[in-house]
Design a protein around this motif. Structure first.
Motif, mmCIF file in Angstrom:
data_model
loop_
_atom_site.group_PDB
_atom_site.id
_atom_site.type_symbol
_atom_site.label_atom_id
_atom_site.label_comp_id
_atom_site.label_asym_id
_atom_site.label_seq_id
_atom_site.Cartn_x
_atom_site.Cartn_y
_atom_site.Cartn_z
ATOM 1 N N ASN A 57 47.451 47.070 52.756
ATOM 2 C CA ASN A 57 47.433 45.621 52.790
ATOM 3 C C ASN A 57 48.680 45.077 52.113
ATOM 4 O O ASN A 57 49.593 45.837 51.760
ATOM 5 C CB ASN A 57 46.165 45.087 52.116
ATOM 6 N N THR A 58 48.726 43.786 51.918
ATOM 7 C CA THR A 58 49.912 43.198 51.294
ATOM 8 C C THR A 58 50.105 43.678 49.866
ATOM 9 O O THR A 58 51.231 43.735 49.372
ATOM 10 C CB THR A 58 49.816 41.667 51.312
ATOM 11 N N SER A 59 48.999 44.034 49.188
ATOM 12 C CA SER A 59 49.126 44.560 47.821
ATOM 13 C C SER A 59 49.952 45.835 47.809
ATOM 14 O O SER A 59 50.822 46.023 46.949
ATOM 15 C CB SER A 59 47.737 44.830 47.235
ATOM 16 N N THR A 60 49.676 46.730 48.767
ATOM 17 C CA THR A 60 50.403 47.995 48.802
ATOM 18 C C THR A 60 51.829 47.802 49.322
ATOM 19 O O THR A 60 52.768 48.417 48.807
ATOM 20 C CB THR A 60 49.661 49.024 49.671
ATOM 21 N N ILE A 61 51.998 46.975 50.356
ATOM 22 C CA ILE A 61 53.338 46.751 50.909
ATOM 23 C C ILE A 61 54.251 46.116 49.860
ATOM 24 O O ILE A 61 55.371 46.580 49.616
ATOM 25 C CB ILE A 61 53.277 45.858 52.163
ATOM 26 N N ILE A 62 53.777 45.046 49.221
ATOM 27 C CA ILE A 62 54.568 44.350 48.209
ATOM 28 C C ILE A 62 54.696 45.196 46.949
ATOM 29 O O ILE A 62 55.787 45.380 46.396
ATOM 30 C CB ILE A 62 53.927 42.985 47.869
#
Length: 532
Positions: A57-62
């Protein structure tokens, strides 16, 4: 703001949403089984994509790209080592879940320890979703979109206000999508997201290397490989975010919990049409995890020689994209960031209502001899999702004040919820007479002790090692209680499978290949090869 980027973003986002609705529209969400588990009829590609892109999700990507930029490739271990845990779950835990015919992981704990323990764990799950999972996804999604579109400058608002507005926007869209589509639409959305995410994984590094090499990809690659090579190292020291030793202690436990116990992940696998499909789907997700560093970590590496100094390092991924990508591609990547935020948020909302309805609300109605019709339960589930969404969007803006890196914060807070639950699950699997009292004492001891080590006493020990130590101590305590206060009648698994239990015949061959590739990844990103 570039209107080509905006147009591209809206086109790809609306196309994915429409196709997801179109594919799922033929199946109305009129039963709990269809709303929560897509009628247990998903194929292996849908299961694999659902598992992988609910996790990414965005947590992992960012977050992972930020840690690669500020430190090195050690953060890669979260995704790569999960392959081993996923294969163990595929071989031992999923067959048991499917044999029992459960809908939620607390269902097993209810059968093993009694209704009180199942209800307590359901509440712990819900607390984890509301306090950590959903807010962190909303915050990282808002952060990514602001970095890509510079909403702060367009809206003429300060950074905090902009993030707040974007959090509410993402939360509202995600809540509406989940309520209307259920798990089926969410899983189809995951599949489209998966296609787009891997496309991003291929094109963004190419544009980044081209920018770094002033138009030459080959020269850009040469610059990347010859400068600041310490960032390529995935073998962490004691001062790195992920010391290498933690891979064999707390990280293994966290990954086993995540892939074998976490409701919003397990729910994707439980929707499989049979055990063979489930195991194939997990293998697909494993392969995806091995490829995922292309977009989870490599952009952070490329950003190191490009951005020598950054005020807010959490924006390294969206800033790189905005700098190096053509407008159409930048809009496409923005759609992927938005979709990645929605996919985990949607799955978290769906799983929250699943836990509440099946493990808290329905038993409460039955205890009071009140009617628990499917229509009433689905209506209550949708109302509960709205309430959870409102709480999450209020908590999310507070994450702006955290220290030590956004992704590290998320993992540390997860420690309050993940390994404690896995511990009592593990003891429940390997013993037959350990009583409910041991599970309650074990949960309390683990959560309180971990809280003291993180909030009160600084032991100067990595939190993953602390999780492993507390796992061993809690297991010992539960064994002692089981010895002196055993269950009078030993627990026996009751078969209630709703789908075929025939396993995938070739699973061991593919498991061996996947483990070999996992080891090879660490060799490549080590002082033996790229970090030499």
């Amino acid at each position: 703001m570039d209107w080509i980027v905006i147009s591209s973003f809206l086109f790809f986002t609306c196309s994915a949403a429409f196709l997801s609705w179109y594919k799922a529209r033929s199946k109305k969400q009129i039963t709990l089984n269809s709303f929560f588990l897509a009628d247990r009829n998903l194929g292996f590609l849908l299961v694999g994509c659902g598992l992988l892109f609910t996790n990414i999700n965005t947590s992992t990507i960012i977050g992972e790209n930020e840690l690669v930029y500020t430190h090195n490739m050690t953060v890669m271990a979260w995704g790569i080592t999960s392959v081993f845990a996923m294969l163990l779950v595929s071989e031992f835990i999923m067959p048991m879940y499917i044999r029992l015919g459960i809908s939620t992981t607390p269902d097993f704990l209810t059968a093993r320890y009694g209704h009180n323990v199942g209800k307590i764990v359901s509440i712990i799950f819900l607390a984890g979703y509301v306090i950590n999972l959903l807010p962190s996804v909303l915050y990282s999604g808002a952060l990514g979109l602001n970095g890509l579109f510079n909403f702060s400058g367009v809206l003429k608002t300060d950074y905090g206000t902009t993030i707040l507005i974007l959090i509410w926007a993402i939360g509202t869209v995600g809540c509406v999508f989940t309520i209307l589509g259920g798990l089926k639409a969410t899983t189809i959305w995951d599949t489209f997201l998966g296609m787009g995410l891997f496309a991003v994984g291929l094109v963004l590094p190419v544009f980044g290397l081209k920018y770094l090499g002033h138009g030459s990809i080959q020269h850009g690659l040469s610059v990347l490989l010859t400068n600041q090579k310490e960032h390529f190292n995935s073998i962490g020291s004691a001062t790195d975010p992920i010391p290498f030793g933690t891979l064999f202690t707390g990280m293994l436990l966290v990954n086993l919990y995540y892939w074998g116990t976490e409701q919003y992940i397990v729910q994707q696998a439980l929707a499989s049409k049979d055990l063979k499909t489930c195991q194939k789907g997990i293998a697909v997700a494993c392969l995806g995890k091995l490829i995922s560093p292309i977009f989870l970590n490599i952009p952070g590496l490329i950003a190191v020689p490009i951005f020598l100094h950054m005020h807010n390092t959490a924006e390294v991924f969206p800033m790189l994209d905005r700098l190096v990508s053509p407008p159409v591609i930048s809009g496409f990547i923005a759609a992927i960031i938005f979709g990645a935020a929605l996919t985990t948020f949607n799955a978290g909302l769906n799983s929250s209502s699943t836990l509440f309805i099946l493990n808290v609300y329905k038993p409460w109605l039955e205890k009071r001899l009140q009617p628990a019709t499917e229509k009433k339960l689905i209506r209550t589930a949708k109302r509960f999702e709205i309430m959870v969404c409102l709480i999450a969007v209020m908590v999310a803006p507070l994450i702006i004040f955290v220290k030590h890196g956004f992704y590290t914060y998320v993992q540390i807070v997860n420690g309050f919820f993940n390994v404690p639950i896995f511990t009592i699950m593990f003891i429940g699997l390997v013993t037959k007479r350990v009583p409910a009292l041991a599970a309650k004492v074990g949960l309390t001891f683990f959560i309180v002790s971990y809280g003291l080590t993180q909030l009160v006493f600084d032991l100067h020990v990595h939190f993953l090692h602390i999780l492993a130590i507390l796992f061993v101590l809690t297991c010992a305590i539960m064994f002692v209680i089981g010895k002196f206060y055993p269950m009078p009648i030993p627990y026996n698994h009751k078969t209630n499978n709703l789908v075929s239990l025939e396993p995938w015949k070739n699973r061991h061959l593919y498991a061996g290949i996947l483990i070999l590739l996992m080891i090879l990844m660490f060799v490549v990103f080590s002082p033996l090869v790229l970090a030499k």
